[in-house]
Scaffold this active site. Structure first.
Site, mmCIF file in Angstrom:
data_model
loop_
_atom_site.group_PDB
_atom_site.id
_atom_site.type_symbol
_atom_site.label_atom_id
_atom_site.label_comp_id
_atom_site.label_asym_id
_atom_site.label_seq_id
_atom_site.Cartn_x
_atom_site.Cartn_y
_atom_site.Cartn_z
ATOM 1 N N ASP A 14 3.099 -10.000 6.340
ATOM 2 C CA ASP A 14 4.284 -10.430 5.767
ATOM 3 C C ASP A 14 4.763 -10.111 4.522
ATOM 4 O O ASP A 14 3.847 -9.901 3.652
ATOM 5 C CB ASP A 14 4.431 -12.132 6.093
ATOM 6 C CG ASP A 14 6.100 -12.568 6.204
ATOM 7 O OD1 ASP A 14 6.996 -11.608 6.264
ATOM 8 O OD2 ASP A 14 6.251 -13.808 6.073
ATOM 9 N N GLY A 15 5.998 -10.080 4.360
ATOM 10 C CA GLY A 15 6.346 -9.565 2.980
ATOM 11 C C GLY A 15 7.762 -10.283 2.586
ATOM 12 O O GLY A 15 8.512 -10.619 3.413
ATOM 13 N N GLU A 52 7.243 -5.884 3.173
ATOM 14 C CA GLU A 52 6.815 -5.599 4.481
ATOM 15 C C GLU A 52 5.886 -4.519 4.759
ATOM 16 O O GLU A 52 4.721 -4.432 5.604
ATOM 17 C CB GLU A 52 7.980 -5.670 5.537
ATOM 18 C CG GLU A 52 8.894 -6.909 5.570
ATOM 19 C CD GLU A 52 8.261 -8.118 6.219
ATOM 20 O OE1 GLU A 52 7.211 -7.907 6.656
ATOM 21 O OE2 GLU A 52 8.995 -9.315 6.327
ATOM 22 N N ASP A 74 6.992 -9.986 11.338
ATOM 23 C CA ASP A 74 8.110 -10.674 11.903
ATOM 24 C C ASP A 74 9.242 -9.687 11.279
ATOM 25 O O ASP A 74 10.458 -9.852 11.205
ATOM 26 C CB ASP A 74 8.220 -12.023 10.898
ATOM 27 C CG ASP A 74 8.454 -11.826 9.403
ATOM 28 O OD1 ASP A 74 8.247 -10.932 8.983
ATOM 29 O OD2 ASP A 74 8.340 -12.958 9.117
ATOM 30 N N HIS A 128 8.817 -17.674 10.647
ATOM 31 C CA HIS A 128 9.234 -19.243 10.588
ATOM 32 C C HIS A 128 9.419 -19.947 11.870
ATOM 33 O O HIS A 128 10.180 -20.766 11.953
ATOM 34 C CB HIS A 128 10.456 -19.409 9.410
ATOM 35 C CG HIS A 128 10.204 -18.519 8.393
ATOM 36 N ND1 HIS A 128 9.395 -18.775 7.463
ATOM 37 C CD2 HIS A 128 10.740 -17.638 7.905
ATOM 38 C CE1 HIS A 128 9.378 -17.888 6.510
ATOM 39 N NE2 HIS A 128 10.165 -17.119 6.518
ATOM 40 N N ASP A 138 3.139 -15.360 5.743
ATOM 41 C CA ASP A 138 3.976 -15.925 4.792
ATOM 42 C C ASP A 138 3.484 -16.550 3.582
ATOM 43 O O ASP A 138 3.993 -16.399 2.489
ATOM 44 C CB ASP A 138 5.014 -16.431 5.489
ATOM 45 C CG ASP A 138 5.911 -16.989 4.856
ATOM 46 O OD1 ASP A 138 7.029 -16.142 4.567
ATOM 47 O OD2 ASP A 138 6.331 -18.211 4.548
#
Length: 154
Positions: A14-15, A52, A74, A128, A138
């Site tokens: 994640d970024g 990302e 994501d 999320h 995250d």
């Protein structure tokens, strides 16, 4: 005998950014058997998409040898870019269909190099949404941004 396609390594990346562009952070969770490795980093002025991409690149670079990988993100930008759009960009000399330079081309090229080193299955997960691996990545990205913000404030 059939070839084993079970992933050796499962990666969650994640970024994110605070502001876009703004302070950025990335996180990656790597699982290999019973082992887990956590990676993260930050940049003072960047974009969400760059973070990302960086998360995926750094996670794949951390593998000491070529592996079968299941990589979860994501980011539809990351997954679609590496599985669909990149073929046209290469064919067009790193230009989009509109003949404009591909944004983040140097990161796409670094990621492409990793795809030639590893056998990667790309997976998308809604962010999320309670998916533990994505939530952990995250958290790492946010902690990295917190660290940079604290360093900048001192």
């Amino acid at each position: 005998m059939s070839k084993d396609t079970t992933p050796e390594v499962v990666i969650y990346t994640d970024g994110g950014c605070r502001g876009n562009p703004g302070i950025g952070g990335w996180g990656a969770v790597l699982h290999y058997g019973e082992h887990e490795r956590l990676l993260s980093g930050h940049e003072p002025y960047t974009t969400n998409n760059r973070m990302e991409l960086t998360a995926a690149i750094r996670a794949l670079e951390a593998l000491s040898r070529p592996c079968r990988v299941a990589l979860w993100t994501d980011s539809e930008y990351l997954r679609n870019g590496i599985t669909r759009w990149i073929h046209g960009w290469i064919r067009n000399g790193w230009k989009t269909a509109a003949r404009k330079p591909v944004k983040n081309a140097e990161l796409w090229q670094a990621l492409l190099a990793q795809t030639q080193r590893h056998s990667i299955e790309w997976h998308w997960v809604k962010g999320h949404s309670g998916h533990e691996g994505n939530e952990q990545a995250d958290r790492l990205a946010n902690e990295a941004m917190d660290t940079l913000a604290a360093e900048s404030a001192s």
